[in-house]
Design a protein around this motif. Structure first.
Motif, PDB file in Angstrom:
ATOM      1  N   THR A 152      -4.584   1.903 -13.251  1.00 31.15           N
ATOM      2  CA  THR A 152      -5.122   2.884 -14.193  1.00 31.15           C
ATOM      3  C   THR A 152      -6.331   2.362 -14.962  1.00 31.15           C
ATOM      4  O   THR A 152      -7.105   3.137 -15.496  1.00 31.15           O
ATOM      5  CB  THR A 152      -4.034   3.338 -15.184  1.00 31.15           C
ATOM      6  N   GLU A 153      -6.516   1.033 -14.996  1.00 27.21           N
ATOM      7  CA  GLU A 153      -7.675   0.454 -15.676  1.00 27.21           C
ATOM      8  C   GLU A 153      -8.851   0.240 -14.734  1.00 27.21           C
ATOM      9  O   GLU A 153      -9.895  -0.265 -15.133  1.00 27.21           O
ATOM     10  CB  GLU A 153      -7.302  -0.888 -16.329  1.00 27.21           C
ATOM     11  N   GLY A 154      -8.689   0.569 -13.455  1.00 28.70           N
ATOM     12  CA  GLY A 154      -9.764   0.421 -12.497  1.00 28.70           C
ATOM     13  C   GLY A 154      -9.791  -0.911 -11.778  1.00 28.70           C
ATOM     14  O   GLY A 154     -10.691  -1.180 -10.993  1.00 28.70           O
ATOM     15  N   GLU A 155      -8.819  -1.754 -12.030  1.00 26.65           N
ATOM     16  CA  GLU A 155      -8.738  -3.043 -11.354  1.00 26.65           C
ATOM     17  C   GLU A 155      -8.051  -2.873 -10.002  1.00 26.65           C
ATOM     18  O   GLU A 155      -7.173  -2.034  -9.862  1.00 26.65           O
ATOM     19  CB  GLU A 155      -7.949  -4.047 -12.210  1.00 26.65           C
ATOM     20  N   PRO A 156      -8.420  -3.671  -9.009  1.00 32.91           N
ATOM     21  CA  PRO A 156      -7.764  -3.563  -7.691  1.00 32.91           C
ATOM     22  C   PRO A 156      -6.255  -3.744  -7.806  1.00 32.91           C
ATOM     23  O   PRO A 156      -5.776  -4.624  -8.516  1.00 32.91           O
ATOM     24  CB  PRO A 156      -8.387  -4.700  -6.885  1.00 32.91           C
ATOM     25  N   ASP A 157      -5.537  -2.876  -7.147  1.00 36.33           N
ATOM     26  CA  ASP A 157      -4.079  -2.909  -7.142  1.00 36.33           C
ATOM     27  C   ASP A 157      -3.635  -3.674  -5.912  1.00 36.33           C
ATOM     28  O   ASP A 157      -4.067  -3.373  -4.806  1.00 36.33           O
ATOM     29  CB  ASP A 157      -3.538  -1.479  -7.105  1.00 36.33           C
ATOM     30  N   GLU A 158      -2.805  -4.668  -6.101  1.00 32.62           N
ATOM     31  CA  GLU A 158      -2.333  -5.456  -4.971  1.00 32.62           C
ATOM     32  C   GLU A 158      -1.207  -4.710  -4.277  1.00 32.62           C
ATOM     33  O   GLU A 158      -0.114  -4.591  -4.801  1.00 32.62           O
ATOM     34  CB  GLU A 158      -1.844  -6.833  -5.451  1.00 32.62           C
ATOM     35  N   LEU A 159      -1.492  -4.179  -3.101  1.00 36.26           N
ATOM     36  CA  LEU A 159      -0.492  -3.437  -2.343  1.00 36.26           C
ATOM     37  C   LEU A 159      -0.172  -4.171  -1.053  1.00 36.26           C
ATOM     38  O   LEU A 159      -1.079  -4.509  -0.300  1.00 36.26           O
ATOM     39  CB  LEU A 159      -1.003  -2.031  -2.004  1.00 36.26           C
ATOM     40  N   PRO A 160       1.092  -4.396  -0.777  1.00 31.36           N
ATOM     41  CA  PRO A 160       1.447  -5.093   0.458  1.00 31.36           C
ATOM     42  C   PRO A 160       1.572  -4.160   1.663  1.00 31.36           C
ATOM     43  O   PRO A 160       2.433  -4.351   2.501  1.00 31.36           O
ATOM     44  CB  PRO A 160       2.804  -5.700   0.091  1.00 31.36           C
ATOM     45  N   TYR A 161       0.750  -3.126   1.738  1.00 31.30           N
ATOM     46  CA  TYR A 161       0.855  -2.129   2.792  1.00 31.30           C
ATOM     47  C   TYR A 161      -0.388  -2.148   3.657  1.00 31.30           C
ATOM     48  O   TYR A 161      -1.465  -2.532   3.213  1.00 31.30           O
ATOM     49  CB  TYR A 161       1.055  -0.732   2.191  1.00 31.30           C
ATOM     50  N   ALA A 162      -0.224  -1.672   4.878  1.00 35.17           N
ATOM     51  CA  ALA A 162      -1.366  -1.559   5.782  1.00 35.17           C
ATOM     52  C   ALA A 162      -2.388  -0.598   5.190  1.00 35.17           C
ATOM     53  O   ALA A 162      -2.035   0.320   4.451  1.00 35.17           O
ATOM     54  CB  ALA A 162      -0.894  -1.067   7.145  1.00 35.17           C
ATOM     55  N   ASP A 163      -3.639  -0.800   5.515  1.00 33.43           N
ATOM     56  CA  ASP A 163      -4.736  -0.021   4.944  1.00 33.43           C
ATOM     57  C   ASP A 163      -4.526   1.475   5.068  1.00 33.43           C
ATOM     58  O   ASP A 163      -4.760   2.216   4.127  1.00 33.43           O
ATOM     59  CB  ASP A 163      -6.045  -0.419   5.622  1.00 33.43           C
ATOM     60  N   GLU A 164      -4.058   1.948   6.211  1.00 33.98           N
ATOM     61  CA  GLU A 164      -3.918   3.389   6.389  1.00 33.98           C
ATOM     62  C   GLU A 164      -2.795   3.988   5.552  1.00 33.98           C
ATOM     63  O   GLU A 164      -2.704   5.184   5.389  1.00 33.98           O
ATOM     64  CB  GLU A 164      -3.726   3.749   7.862  1.00 33.98           C
ATOM     65  N   ASP A 165      -1.931   3.145   5.002  1.00 38.09           N
ATOM     66  CA  ASP A 165      -0.826   3.632   4.182  1.00 38.09           C
ATOM     67  C   ASP A 165      -1.140   3.619   2.688  1.00 38.09           C
ATOM     68  O   ASP A 165      -0.310   4.010   1.882  1.00 38.09           O
ATOM     69  CB  ASP A 165       0.426   2.786   4.422  1.00 38.09           C
TER      70      ASP A 165
END
Length: 100
Positions: free
Chosen positions: A58-71
């Motif tokens: 919500t602050e515009g910082e990259p969110d670390e997601l452990p998911y494949a790009d298309e997901d």
């Protein structure tokens, strides 16, 4: 020769992230009438880098997601869905959550 003028041809097309997030919200079980406004509210959390998408917090910082790009967008839709009242979900989505 006169033709039919289509005003939409000259209009700026909407941000494709809105349509992608709206569709992802609908696929996750959010009622279509609610998915549109939610997509408008949250689409800026998706950023396109080349042909790939990433999600920010919500602050515009990259969110670390452990998911494949298309997901990434589907994952964001699921997270948004978890924060809205059940009355805005489809019956199928409610049944799926109760079964889990």
């Amino acid at each position: 020769m006169t033709g039919i003028h289509d005003p939409s041809l000259g209009a700026e097309s909407p941000d494709p992230r809105i349509a992608l997030l709206r569709r992802a919200l609908e696929l996750s079980g959010v009622e279509p009438l609610v998915a549109g406004p939610l997509a408008l509210e949250h689409y800026t959390r998706t950023v396109q880098i080349g042909r790939r998408f990433a999600v920010t917090d919500t602050e515009g910082e990259p969110d670390e997601l452990p998911y494949a790009d298309e997901d990434v967008i589907l994952h964001l839709a699921e997270r948004i869905k978890q924060n809205i009242p059940a009355k805005f979900l489809t019956d199928e989505a409610i049944e799926r959550e109760q079964a889990e």
